[in-house]
Motif scaffolding. Structure first.
Motif: not given
Length: 503
Positions: A99-119
């Motif tokens: 469960v922790a692994l899945v939550v981490m992967l969701i977090a990583l996708i969110s960080i990646g997409f947010g960075t894509g909009l920002f950077k």
């Protein structure tokens, strides 16, 4: 260096500094976190690590297309909010189960997409500041300053990650695995600072935020012929293909080079060497470098006097810290990642001075040639690692030896990061500047996104370092990256005339 730059540059650079500080604080410990918290082998951890980096640099393509339609400013703000949600998820200690692994992967996708909009969109805005004719000749130096600001945040990140983890363990009594989440929480706080800076100084760059056109607004001016547009897009595509191999090699700093620091490098240091692992000593050296330029280039006696005082104060600070050393200091693997941003910040004025001197004599190489030189320099860095590893066992053999395993001097990695930084300064800010200059006006957002896609491909290939980390002789791991950099440089030189034609 700093004279004649648009005011908006400094506001956007500082906003990016805050975001990058949080990102690199998280990244400094991420690969080690994957292995410690989930019990992953080096290859699997490498795949997750490189896939995350791939998402971080792939999503700017989508962010670029969205910005071309909705405006760069809106995407930057949205990106910060999305990133914040991802870091918040990552900062919650959930253990090491599935469960922790899945939550981490969701977090990583969110960080990646947010960075894509920002950077990427933030960098397009920086480039558009130089569309004004009075700033046009400052574009390359402006991007060097912007890139330096990114690395100011990255400079403090490894120390912040280590110190916050130690505080969690010693003060709150949390386990080592749970202490990693404190480092991830730092990223949340840094984003709050980033958005505050962005809106506090928005008036200096509002004119380049873009957005939906209102009645009476003019459309984007694009006086290129279809043939010229095609030629520019092809040139950009060729550069994108080459730089992917640089990022594949360069971003080993968070994977195989961190593994090397953790498994093959000495764990303590004394004397002058110990001084290098205190970030404030590095900051003092940076002050000395900048003050030295002011001392010799200052226009008034007052400015030169202030510079002299700064140099003396920095020397006194270093002397005091050296005298206060008591025995050895502990050296942890993540701390080595502070050297690359330190070198970037310290060497940027040196780099600008050299190219300014060449430009005054009409001998400054164009951006594509600088990129090719950067690839060669990166190859030299990995040749140094190859030499340092000739007598070392394979990673798997090292693990079997345990306490008896040989460890090498910290200077090998410190020197490697120095050489890699020279390559980075030739390639990264110049590459971004090249894209902002060559991209057809109608496709600026998408083209900057394309730059990040090439970086994304290179970052996905970073996993090669983790896959090779095992039974192979250690020197052969570095040989792979050295050879790829050389081949990419040779290809770059073979198409140089075509690339320089569109500059």
């Amino acid at each position: 260096m700093f004279e004649g730059q648009p005011k908006g540059l400094y506001a956007l650079a500082l906003a990016n500094t805050g975001e990058r500080f949080g990102y690199y604080t998280m990244l400094a410990v991420f690969a080690l976190f994957l292995r410690a918290n989930y019990g992953l082998d080096p290859g699997t951890a490498g795949i997750i690590y490189s896939s995350f980096l791939m998402f971080v640099y792939f999503f700017p393509l989508i962010g670029g297309f969205m910005a071309d339609k909705f405006g760069f400013g809106k995407m930057v703000t949205t990106g910060i909010l999305v990133m914040f949600a991802g870091y918040l998820l990552l900062s919650v200690p959930l253990g090491g189960d599935s469960v922790a692994l899945v939550v981490m992967l969701i977090a990583l996708i969110s960080i990646g997409f947010g960075t894509g909009l920002f950077k990427g969109n933030l960098q397009v805005m920086v480039g558009d500041l130089y569309n004004d004719a009075k700033y046009a000749d400052k574009r390359d130096s402006g991007f060097s300053i912007f890139y330096m600001a990114i690395n100011i945040g990255a400079l403090f990140a490894p120390t912040a990650a280590i110190r916050i983890m130690e505080w969690g363990q010693q003060t709150l009594g949390v386990s080592e695995n749970d202490s990693y989440h404190f480092a991830f929480a730092v990223a949340c706080a840094s984003l709050i600072l980033s958005i505050a800076i962005y809106y506090a100084f928005r008036s200096t760059f509002r004119h380049v935020e873009g957005g939906k056109k209102k009645a009476g607004d003019t459309t984007v001016v694009d006086d290129l012929t279809p043939e010229q547009t095609k030629e520019r897009l092809i040139a950009l595509g060729l550069v994108f293909a080459v730089v992917a191999f640089f990022w594949m090699s360069f971003h080993q700093n968070g994977l195989s080079l961190t593994y090397f620091a953790n498994e093959f490098t000495e764990t303590s240091a004394v004397g002058i060497k110990a001084m290098a692992f205190n970030v404030w000593n590095l900051v003092a050296i940076i002050f000395m470098v900048y003050a030295s330029f002011s001392l010799f280039q200052g226009k008034t006696a007052k400015s030169r006097g202030i510079a002299a005082v700064v140099i003396l104060a920095a020397l006194a600070f270093l002397a005091y810290n050296y005298g206060a050393l008591d025995g050895s200091v502990e050296v942890k693997a993540p701390i080595f990642q502070q050297f690359n941003p330190f070198y970037v910040v310290a060497l940027t004025p040196v780099s600008l001075a050299i190219f300014g001197w060449l430009a005054a004599r009409n001998k400054e190489p164009k951006a594509p040639r600088k990129i090719a030189y950067g690839m060669i320099v990166a190859a030299v860095a990995f040749c140094l690692m190859l030499y340092a590893s000739l007598t070392l066992p394979s990673p798997n053999e090292q693990a079997v030896l345990g306490e008896a395993a040989p460890r090498v001097s910290s200077y090998w990695l410190i020197s490697t990061y120095l050489i890699l930084t020279f390559g980075e300064l030739l390639l990264s800010p110049m590459g971004i500047s090249f894209v902002s200059k060559v991209a057809p006006p109608k496709y600026k957002g998408a083209c900057m996104g394309g730059w990040f896609v090439s970086t994304a491909i290179g970052n996905q290939l970073v996993m090669v370092g983790g896959i090779l980390w095992g039974d192979l002789p250690l020197w052969s791991v570095w040989a792979v990256f050295a050879c790829l950099c050389v081949l990419a440089a040779l290809f770059m030189f073979s198409i140089m005339k075509r690339l320089e034609k569109v500059c």
